[in-house]
Design a protein around this motif. Structure first.
Motif, PDB file in Angstrom:
ATOM      1  N   ALA A  52      50.355  81.360 -41.638  1.00  0.00           N
ATOM      2  CA  ALA A  52      51.238  82.084 -40.719  1.00  0.00           C
ATOM      3  C   ALA A  52      52.347  82.796 -41.489  1.00  0.00           C
ATOM      4  CB  ALA A  52      51.832  81.122 -39.697  1.00  0.00           C
ATOM      5  N   ILE A  53      52.925  82.112 -42.492  1.00  0.00           N
ATOM      6  CA  ILE A  53      53.971  82.724 -43.325  1.00  0.00           C
ATOM      7  C   ILE A  53      53.407  83.919 -44.083  1.00  0.00           C
ATOM      8  CG2 ILE A  53      55.498  82.355 -45.315  1.00  0.00           C
ATOM      9  CD1 ILE A  53      55.771  79.440 -44.389  1.00  0.00           C
ATOM     10  N   LEU A  54      52.195  83.769 -44.632  1.00  0.00           N
ATOM     11  CA  LEU A  54      51.538  84.876 -45.327  1.00  0.00           C
ATOM     12  C   LEU A  54      51.387  86.089 -44.411  1.00  0.00           C
ATOM     13  CD1 LEU A  54      48.573  83.415 -47.441  1.00  0.00           C
ATOM     14  CD2 LEU A  54      50.527  84.694 -48.303  1.00  0.00           C
ATOM     15  N   SER A  55      50.977  85.827 -43.185  1.00  0.00           N
ATOM     16  CA  SER A  55      50.772  86.922 -42.234  1.00  0.00           C
ATOM     17  C   SER A  55      52.086  87.636 -41.935  1.00  0.00           C
ATOM     18  CB  SER A  55      50.165  86.368 -40.943  1.00  0.00           C
ATOM     19  OG  SER A  55      49.972  87.401 -40.005  1.00  0.00           O
ATOM     20  N   VAL A  56      53.145  86.859 -41.730  1.00  0.00           N
ATOM     21  CA  VAL A  56      54.456  87.449 -41.428  1.00  0.00           C
ATOM     22  C   VAL A  56      54.982  88.266 -42.605  1.00  0.00           C
ATOM     23  CG1 VAL A  56      56.891  86.896 -40.979  1.00  0.00           C
ATOM     24  CG2 VAL A  56      55.076  85.716 -39.715  1.00  0.00           C
ATOM     25  N   MET A  57      54.684  87.784 -43.841  1.00  0.00           N
ATOM     26  CA  MET A  57      55.205  88.433 -45.050  1.00  0.00           C
ATOM     27  C   MET A  57      54.188  89.401 -45.666  1.00  0.00           C
ATOM     28  SD  MET A  57      57.263  85.191 -46.758  1.00  0.00           S
ATOM     29  CE  MET A  57      58.159  86.229 -47.924  1.00  0.00           C
ATOM     30  N   ASP A  58      53.214  89.835 -44.860  1.00  0.00           N
ATOM     31  CA  ASP A  58      52.216  90.812 -45.307  1.00  0.00           C
ATOM     32  C   ASP A  58      51.444  90.357 -46.541  1.00  0.00           C
ATOM     33  OD1 ASP A  58      52.823  92.617 -43.234  1.00  0.00           O
ATOM     34  OD2 ASP A  58      54.509  93.435 -44.399  1.00  0.00           O
ATOM     35  N   GLY A  59      51.187  89.056 -46.639  1.00  0.00           N
ATOM     36  CA  GLY A  59      50.358  88.518 -47.705  1.00  0.00           C
ATOM     37  C   GLY A  59      51.050  88.322 -49.035  1.00  0.00           C
ATOM     38  N   VAL A  60      52.348  88.593 -49.104  1.00  0.00           N
ATOM     39  CA  VAL A  60      53.084  88.472 -50.370  1.00  0.00           C
ATOM     40  C   VAL A  60      54.184  87.424 -50.210  1.00  0.00           C
ATOM     41  CG1 VAL A  60      54.468  89.656 -52.108  1.00  0.00           C
ATOM     42  CG2 VAL A  60      52.635  90.883 -50.917  1.00  0.00           C
ATOM     43  N   VAL A  61      54.086  86.354 -50.989  1.00  0.00           N
ATOM     44  CA  VAL A  61      55.100  85.297 -50.956  1.00  0.00           C
ATOM     45  C   VAL A  61      55.597  85.039 -52.370  1.00  0.00           C
ATOM     46  CG1 VAL A  61      54.118  84.174 -48.910  1.00  0.00           C
ATOM     47  CG2 VAL A  61      53.383  83.461 -51.196  1.00  0.00           C
ATOM     48  N   PRO A  62      56.819  84.550 -52.522  1.00  0.00           N
ATOM     49  CA  PRO A  62      57.320  84.225 -53.859  1.00  0.00           C
ATOM     50  C   PRO A  62      56.588  83.007 -54.430  1.00  0.00           C
ATOM     51  CG  PRO A  62      58.910  83.573 -52.181  1.00  0.00           C
ATOM     52  CD  PRO A  62      57.847  84.353 -51.477  1.00  0.00           C
ATOM     53  N   LEU A  63      56.585  82.918 -55.744  1.00  0.00           N
ATOM     54  CA  LEU A  63      55.890  81.828 -56.420  1.00  0.00           C
ATOM     55  C   LEU A  63      56.419  80.465 -55.995  1.00  0.00           C
ATOM     56  CD1 LEU A  63      53.914  80.753 -58.536  1.00  0.00           C
ATOM     57  CD2 LEU A  63      55.617  81.242 -60.303  1.00  0.00           C
ATOM     58  N   TRP A  64      57.748  80.347 -55.824  1.00  0.00           N
ATOM     59  CA  TRP A  64      58.334  79.043 -55.480  1.00  0.00           C
ATOM     60  C   TRP A  64      57.827  78.543 -54.128  1.00  0.00           C
ATOM     61  CZ3 TRP A  64      61.054  78.592 -50.992  1.00  0.00           C
ATOM     62  CH2 TRP A  64      61.623  79.747 -50.439  1.00  0.00           C
ATOM     63  N   LEU A  65      57.595  79.452 -53.189  1.00  0.00           N
ATOM     64  CA  LEU A  65      57.110  79.043 -51.877  1.00  0.00           C
ATOM     65  C   LEU A  65      55.660  78.577 -51.961  1.00  0.00           C
ATOM     66  CD1 LEU A  65      57.882  78.828 -48.891  1.00  0.00           C
ATOM     67  CD2 LEU A  65      57.016  81.159 -48.575  1.00  0.00           C
ATOM     68  N   PHE A  66      54.856  79.301 -52.746  1.00  0.00           N
ATOM     69  CA  PHE A  66      53.476  78.864 -52.964  1.00  0.00           C
ATOM     70  C   PHE A  66      53.439  77.486 -53.610  1.00  0.00           C
ATOM     71  CE2 PHE A  66      50.222  78.424 -56.310  1.00  0.00           C
ATOM     72  CZ  PHE A  66      49.093  78.284 -55.494  1.00  0.00           C
ATOM     73  N   MET A  67      54.306  77.239 -54.584  1.00  0.00           N
ATOM     74  CA  MET A  67      54.321  75.954 -55.275  1.00  0.00           C
ATOM     75  C   MET A  67      54.697  74.814 -54.323  1.00  0.00           C
ATOM     76  SD  MET A  67      53.286  76.428 -58.371  1.00  0.00           S
ATOM     77  CE  MET A  67      53.790  74.899 -59.174  1.00  0.00           C
ATOM     78  N   ILE A  68      55.627  75.062 -53.409  1.00  0.00           N
ATOM     79  CA  ILE A  68      56.024  74.022 -52.447  1.00  0.00           C
ATOM     80  C   ILE A  68      54.852  73.650 -51.547  1.00  0.00           C
ATOM     81  CG2 ILE A  68      57.444  73.549 -50.409  1.00  0.00           C
ATOM     82  CD1 ILE A  68      59.705  75.110 -51.759  1.00  0.00           C
ATOM     83  N   PHE A  69      54.220  74.663 -50.951  1.00  0.00           N
ATOM     84  CA  PHE A  69      53.102  74.376 -50.059  1.00  0.00           C
ATOM     85  C   PHE A  69      51.890  73.869 -50.829  1.00  0.00           C
ATOM     86  CE2 PHE A  69      55.612  76.522 -46.914  1.00  0.00           C
ATOM     87  CZ  PHE A  69      55.183  75.990 -45.707  1.00  0.00           C
ATOM     88  N   GLY A  70      51.694  74.379 -52.043  1.00  0.00           N
ATOM     89  CA  GLY A  70      50.607  73.868 -52.875  1.00  0.00           C
ATOM     90  C   GLY A  70      50.790  72.394 -53.187  1.00  0.00           C
ATOM     91  N   ALA A  71      52.028  72.008 -53.519  1.00  0.00           N
ATOM     92  CA  ALA A  71      52.314  70.601 -53.826  1.00  0.00           C
ATOM     93  C   ALA A  71      52.098  69.716 -52.605  1.00  0.00           C
ATOM     94  CB  ALA A  71      53.741  70.468 -54.341  1.00  0.00           C
ATOM     95  N   LEU A  72      52.468  70.209 -51.417  1.00  0.00           N
ATOM     96  CA  LEU A  72      52.259  69.436 -50.192  1.00  0.00           C
ATOM     97  C   LEU A  72      50.763  69.227 -49.927  1.00  0.00           C
ATOM     98  CD1 LEU A  72      54.945  71.058 -47.843  1.00  0.00           C
ATOM     99  CD2 LEU A  72      54.970  68.728 -48.766  1.00  0.00           C
ATOM    100  N   VAL A  73      49.985  70.299 -50.059  1.00  0.00           N
ATOM    101  CA  VAL A  73      48.546  70.196 -49.828  1.00  0.00           C
ATOM    102  C   VAL A  73      47.899  69.270 -50.856  1.00  0.00           C
ATOM    103  CG1 VAL A  73      46.363  71.470 -49.932  1.00  0.00           C
ATOM    104  CG2 VAL A  73      48.300  72.417 -48.659  1.00  0.00           C
ATOM    105  N   PHE A  74      48.275  69.416 -52.129  1.00  0.00           N
ATOM    106  CA  PHE A  74      47.664  68.588 -53.160  1.00  0.00           C
ATOM    107  C   PHE A  74      48.106  67.137 -53.063  1.00  0.00           C
ATOM    108  CE2 PHE A  74      47.200  72.698 -55.704  1.00  0.00           C
ATOM    109  CZ  PHE A  74      45.900  72.874 -55.239  1.00  0.00           C
ATOM    110  N   SER A  75      49.289  66.884 -52.517  1.00  0.00           N
ATOM    111  CA  SER A  75      49.702  65.501 -52.268  1.00  0.00           C
ATOM    112  C   SER A  75      48.781  64.862 -51.238  1.00  0.00           C
ATOM    113  CB  SER A  75      51.149  65.467 -51.775  1.00  0.00           C
ATOM    114  OG  SER A  75      52.035  65.893 -52.793  1.00  0.00           O
TER     115      SER A  75
END
Length: 410
Positions: A308-331
């Motif tokens: 949903a965030i990707l869609s709102v931000m036209d598919g472009v997100v900062p690296l720090w946001l990807f790392m946060i959600f990536g860490a949550l998913v990998f946890s």
């Protein structure tokens, strides 16, 4: 809970301490992660060396190993039930050594992929038999606890492996990574031979025959609890394979991260390890089923929110946001690996070797197919990856839904 039931070997029969046993098993199982992740920083160099035109074809460096892993796991369980755990692990390590030699001295991309496939066949031995070896000593929540600690130590390797590969590339070309595999395999072989006694006594071994293997395989695949968790674990591992096969491209093309790739990869890998370590403590209190259920729900929720965030931000997100959600998913994945495999193995203690083979092979086949499917949809954005996370976690929740009531006390 004691580690053994009637008829199982006593803990006093084992030479290694608990900590050494965990470390040795983690190293044996981490050979898989090392074989995959240490090569990731070299994928571009391998592609350049062999003039690979389509970058998507570089995913075969990962997929070829998983192919060997899926096929190899079929054989090692029955072999280990017939001749013992130690000879089976020796065989696997030696085949892995051969695969490393083939890749190191390959003269074409296709030959290198053959070496990767042989590596997968070899490394599936330690992976499968190590699980059976744990089942020889432990059961139930105690087994899940041990597997979680093994996974926590094991995950240090994928966190470090890209850095190891990158370090080798500073002093040698990509072939040096395979030469490193050769040296490490010899060290592991010596440690295992000298310190780990056999855990399957002769009077508990099962003669290897086609009829016996077929009968035991049917028993594994006809048990609805085991089968449900095989599919569930395969789907979750498939999500992880989707990430592994595109990780270097993702960081390089989307976030312009090249030299620092091992650092970011390690952060996400360590989130899996930390969750696995926490699970080793939590599972005794809350049980495998409850934790796995909650982790699946959280993984799905995180993936959907990020899409949903990707869609709102036209598919472009900062690296720090990807790392946060990536860490949550990998946890969440870290909580699921140990628990879902232990839930699949729990009813199969009497045929642990064959069960470990069938479960490991089926799980890997499912994950390889799903990972290839979504890996090929990579389009330079994060949409395919997080779509995979969402679909696979929801599907795993659905396929295990009916059996959760039967395992709710585990």
């Amino acid at each position: 809970m004691t580690p053994h039931s009637s008829g199982e070997a006593s803990a006093s029969d084992f030479k290694p301490s608990f900590a050494e046993f965990i470390a040795l098993l983690a190293l044996l199982m981490s050979m898989v992660a090392l074989a995959i992740d240490a090569v990731l920083p070299a994928m571009s160099a391998i592609g350049d060396d062999f003039a690979v035109k389509d970058v998507k074809d570089l995913q075969w460096i990962v997929v070829a190993l998983f192919g060997g892993l899926a096929f190899g796991q079929i054989a090692y369980g029955p072999i280990s039930d017939a001749v013992g755990r130690k000879p089976s692990i020796y065989l696997g390590l030696l085949i892995f050594l051969v695969g490393s030699l083939v890749s190191a001295f390959s003269s074409s991309y296709e030959m290198m992929l053959v070496g990767r496939f042989i590596q997968g066949i070899g490394v599936s031995g330690p992976k499968v038999v190590a699980v059976a070896l744990v089942r020889d000593r432990y059961k139930g929540r105690e087994m899940a606890r041990v597997m979680s600690f093994v996974m926590a130590v094991f995950i240090i390797m994928p966190a470090l492996a890209p850095s190891i590969g990158a370090a080798v590339l500073f002093i040698a070309d990509w072939r040096g990574i395979y030469e490193f595999f050769i040296v490490l395999t010899l060290i592991t072989l010596a440690w295992f031979a000298l310190r780990q006694p056999e855990t399957l006594p002769a009077d508990r071994r099962i003669a290897m025959s086609v009829a016996t293997i077929w009968h035991n395989t049917k028993e594994v695949l006809s048990h609805k609890v085991t089968l449900s968790y095989i599919f569930g674990a395969g789907l979750i591992f498939g999500a992880f394979v989707s990430y592994l096969s595109t990780a270097q491209l993702l960081f390089k093309e989307i976030f312009q991260v090249d030299a620092a790739f091992p650092i970011y990869f390690a952060v996400l890998a360590l989130s899996v390890g930390l969750a696995s370590f926490m699970n080793g403590r939590l599972v005794i209190r809350y049980g495998m089923t409850l934790i796995a259920n909650r982790a699946l729900m959280m993984m799905f929720s995180c993936a959907v929110i990020f899409l949903a965030i990707l869609s709102v931000m036209d598919g472009v997100v900062p690296l720090w946001l990807f790392m946060i959600f990536g860490a949550l998913v990998f946890s969440c994945i870290g909580l699921l690996f140990g628990n879902m495999n232990a839930l699949a193995m729990e009813p199969m203690g009497h045929i642990a070797g064959v069960a470990s083979s069938v479960i490991g092979s089926a799980t890997t086949f499912i994950s390889m197919l799903m990972g290839m499917l979504f890996g090929q949809t990579y389009n330079g954005t994060l949409y395919p990856l997080f779509t995979a996370f969402a679909i696979f976690s929801l599907s795993a929740w659905l396929v295990t839904r009916k059996v959760r009531a039967e395992t709710s006390s585990d």
